[in-house]
Design a protein around this motif. Structure first.
Motif, PDB file in Angstrom:
ATOM      1  N   ARG A 129       5.679  -2.280   7.083  1.00  0.00           N
ATOM      2  CA  ARG A 129       4.561  -1.705   7.819  1.00  0.00           C
ATOM      3  C   ARG A 129       3.286  -2.521   7.610  1.00  0.00           C
ATOM      4  O   ARG A 129       2.550  -2.821   8.543  1.00  0.00           O
ATOM      5  N   HIS A 130       3.044  -2.908   6.350  1.00  0.00           N
ATOM      6  CA  HIS A 130       1.860  -3.699   6.034  1.00  0.00           C
ATOM      7  C   HIS A 130       1.946  -5.082   6.670  1.00  0.00           C
ATOM      8  O   HIS A 130       0.957  -5.610   7.191  1.00  0.00           O
TER       9      HIS A 130
ATOM     10  N   LYS B 294       1.182  -4.857  10.327  1.00  0.00           N
ATOM     11  CA  LYS B 294      -0.245  -4.645  10.521  1.00  0.00           C
ATOM     12  C   LYS B 294      -1.006  -5.971  10.418  1.00  0.00           C
ATOM     13  O   LYS B 294      -1.865  -6.278  11.260  1.00  0.00           O
TER      14      LYS B 294
END
Length: 138
Positions: A114-115, A118
């Motif tokens: 997820r990071h 992003k």
């Protein structure tokens, strides 16, 4: 106005059901029952039950015995030499601090997907790709 609350020690224990209380009680009894046996076994293992003291000759067969003074000197020498090494040590010298990518374009192993997604979105947005406006195109 402040509200002060005091908690009893029983309140801080999480489990309060009858089953958990019974299990706690039985574990305590088991410790009482097995305690002397474990202590005797530990003493025999250490050699305290037979002679009262561990002989160094027995230990030398298993491991190398080094005097304490030599170990202290070795540790002191390592500390003096290690100061320069720790100052130069980085996690990864070829990793960009802004994008967190290494020279191969890989993110660190500890970073979750997820990071990484992003950060990738921020990177592609800065390249100049304009996002489409949502709504009707007339």
């Amino acid at each position: 106005m402040t509200l002060m609350m005091t908690f009893s020690p029983d309140f801080l224990k999480m489990a309060k059901s009858l089953r958990s209380k019974w299990k706690r009680k039985m574990r305590a009894e088991k410790r009482k029952k097995n305690g002397p046996k474990e202590l005797a076994r530990l003493k025999v293992t250490l050699g305290l039950g037979v002679k009262g003291e561990i002989s160094m000759k027995d230990v030398q067969e298993i491991a190398t015995v080094v005097p304490v003074e030599k170990l202290k000197e070795k540790v002191a020498d390592a500390d003096m030499e290690g100061e320069d090494d720790t100052a130069n040590m980085d996690m990864d010298s070829k990793r960009s601090k802004k994008t967190m990518l290494n020279e191969h374009g890989q993110y660190p192993t500890w970073m979750n997907q997820r990071h990484a997604k992003k950060l990738k979105g921020k990177r592609t947005a800065k390249k100049g790709k304009a996002k489409k406006q949502k709504g009707l195109a007339w």
